[in-house]
Design an enzyme around this catalytic site. Sequence first.
Site, PDB file in Angstrom:
ATOM      1  CB  ALA A  23      -0.873  -0.001   1.258  1.00  0.00           C
ATOM      2  CG  ASP A 132       1.995  -8.185  11.878  1.00  0.00           C
ATOM      3  OD1 ASP A 132       1.999  -7.556  10.803  1.00  0.00           O
ATOM      4  OD2 ASP A 132       3.042  -8.543  12.459  1.00  0.00           O
TER       5      ASP A 132
HETATM    6  C1  H91 Z   1       4.096  -1.240   9.058  1.00  0.00           C
HETATM    7  N1  H91 Z   1       4.390   0.114   8.586  1.00  0.00           N
HETATM    8  C2  H91 Z   1       5.594   0.182   7.763  1.00  0.00           C
HETATM    9  C3  H91 Z   1       3.215   0.671   7.866  1.00  0.00           C
HETATM   10  C4  H91 Z   1       3.316   2.178   7.858  1.00  0.00           C
HETATM   11  C5  H91 Z   1       2.361   2.745   6.807  1.00  0.00           C
HETATM   12  C6  H91 Z   1       2.411   4.268   6.823  1.00  0.00           C
HETATM   13  C7  H91 Z   1       2.123   4.787   8.209  1.00  0.00           C
HETATM   14  N2  H91 Z   1       2.087   6.233   8.315  1.00  0.00           N
HETATM   15  C8  H91 Z   1       3.268   6.915   8.088  1.00  0.00           C
HETATM   16  O1  H91 Z   1       4.263   6.335   7.665  1.00  0.00           O
HETATM   17  N3  H91 Z   1       3.327   8.253   8.323  1.00  0.00           N
HETATM   18  C9  H91 Z   1       2.364   8.932   9.038  1.00  0.00           C
HETATM   19  C10 H91 Z   1       1.044   8.260   9.085  1.00  0.00           C
HETATM   20  C11 H91 Z   1      -0.037   8.980   9.537  1.00  0.00           C
HETATM   21  N4  H91 Z   1      -1.235   8.452   9.640  1.00  0.00           N
HETATM   22  C12 H91 Z   1      -1.429   7.158   9.287  1.00  0.00           C
HETATM   23  C13 H91 Z   1      -2.724   6.635   9.439  1.00  0.00           C
HETATM   24  C14 H91 Z   1      -2.998   5.348   9.097  1.00  0.00           C
HETATM   25  C15 H91 Z   1      -1.984   4.526   8.587  1.00  0.00           C
HETATM   26  C16 H91 Z   1      -2.287   3.131   8.250  1.00  0.00           C
HETATM   27  C17 H91 Z   1      -3.453   2.541   8.799  1.00  0.00           C
HETATM   28  C18 H91 Z   1      -3.732   1.221   8.501  1.00  0.00           C
HETATM   29 CL1  H91 Z   1      -5.126   0.476   9.183  1.00  0.00          CL
HETATM   30  C19 H91 Z   1      -2.878   0.473   7.692  1.00  0.00           C
HETATM   31  O2  H91 Z   1      -3.158  -0.847   7.412  1.00  0.00           O
HETATM   32  C20 H91 Z   1      -1.734   1.079   7.162  1.00  0.00           C
HETATM   33 CL2  H91 Z   1      -0.663   0.169   6.157  1.00  0.00          CL
HETATM   34  C21 H91 Z   1      -1.423   2.400   7.435  1.00  0.00           C
HETATM   35  C22 H91 Z   1      -0.703   5.011   8.434  1.00  0.00           C
HETATM   36  C23 H91 Z   1      -0.387   6.334   8.789  1.00  0.00           C
HETATM   37  C24 H91 Z   1       0.924   6.914   8.711  1.00  0.00           C
HETATM   38  C25 H91 Z   1       3.024   4.186   9.263  1.00  0.00           C
HETATM   39  C26 H91 Z   1       2.980   2.685   9.233  1.00  0.00           C
END
Ligand code: H91
Length: 339
Positions: A23, A132
């Site tokens: 994603a 997880d």
């Molecule tokens: C396991 N890791 C690598 C994955 C990273 C993916 C990007 C994320 N992220 C940022 O990098 N910067 C800021 C940021 C801000 N708001 C977020 C809100 C939701 C999600 C989100 C929610 C769900 Cl439910 C989900 O399934 C996924 Cl993949 C992401 C990610 C955000 C985020 C941090 C974790």
Amino acid sequence: MSLYPELKGFYHLRETIGSGGFAKVKLAYHALSGEKVAIKIMDKKTLGAELPRVTTEIAAMKELCHQHICKLFQVIETETKFFLVLEYCPEGELFDYIVSKDRLDESEAQIFFRQIVAAVAYIHDCGFAHRDLKPENLLLDEDQNIKLIDFGLCAKPKGGMESLLTTLCGSPAYAAPELISGKQYLGSEVDQWSMGVLLYALLCGFLPFDDESITQLYKKIKTGSYKFPEWLSDGSKELISQLLQIDPKKRIPIAELLKHPWLTKNVNVPIEWKSKYKKSLDDDCITELAVHYGKTRSQMEEEILQWKYDYQTATYFLLLEKKMKGKPVRLLCRHPARN
Ligand SMILES: CN(C)C[C@H]1CC[C@H](N2C(=O)NCc3cnc4ccc(-c5cc(Cl)c(O)c(Cl)c5)cc4c32)CC1
């Protein structure tokens, strides 16, 4: 020409803020409320065999509504893509926060761990196991509150939380002995083990079980061979060892965890794990929506209660977010929507 015509007029897309496996996550503004959201964009072709993870995650997140779980606001599915509109967590991953501070002191670790235990107690009560749990899947909102994400590997066992699972999944360093031995296991028990690894990581800044070779890593996990650094207090060592029990039946159950002395010291109240969201609809939000869409309140209530996770659902939840943050429950334009 907009790259994502499906979002045009509804969300103002900004920069990519992260990527999670299959994603891309972009920052966006919800046009009607002006609130920031994170939009998780997935291409069906790239997903391939992983496609079921998305339907799992969507189904789970529609049922989960909790102050320490990242909220799903809207689902947009096109022929080629999925868009999940999610609660924005500006402070990013707990993982990066721990790394930036080397390790957390007991009082800070206790605050975070209380919130993590609350989120896990809630999802188990809803019949889900996350499977997880790790610092990369725990985000921080603007008030540094924990938000659990990534329900792509979660399980809702058919026969409830007492029935056994078999799928090998999750991240090796956080995986319970029974899970990596390929035995059948209880989702709640593997989450308990992962919470033990998590608490260790919060307090130490490194993992209890680590090794370049996966077979060596598995051997350490199966034999429960890990050491405590000298800076850990007796209370924290005792709690970690009650979670990192090789025999899943010996792990401290979540009900005990909620009132464990290490988690309640200095705060002296058990962890409030139940959702702070009310079951009933919020009147102010319904009123504002009804005015905007030129509908009666009862028409609006009837539509929202269908929980279609469309733009109206997102607008309702984001008005609720504004109210919970003490902002006016107002949409940016109040004239009835012109179609
Ligand atoms: C396991 N890791 C690598 C994955 C990273 C993916 C990007 C994320 N992220 C940022 O990098 N910067 C800021 C940021 C801000 N708001 C977020 C809100 C939701 C999600 C989100 C929610 C769900 Cl439910 C989900 O399934 C996924 Cl993949 C992401 C990610 C955000 C985020 C941090 C974790």
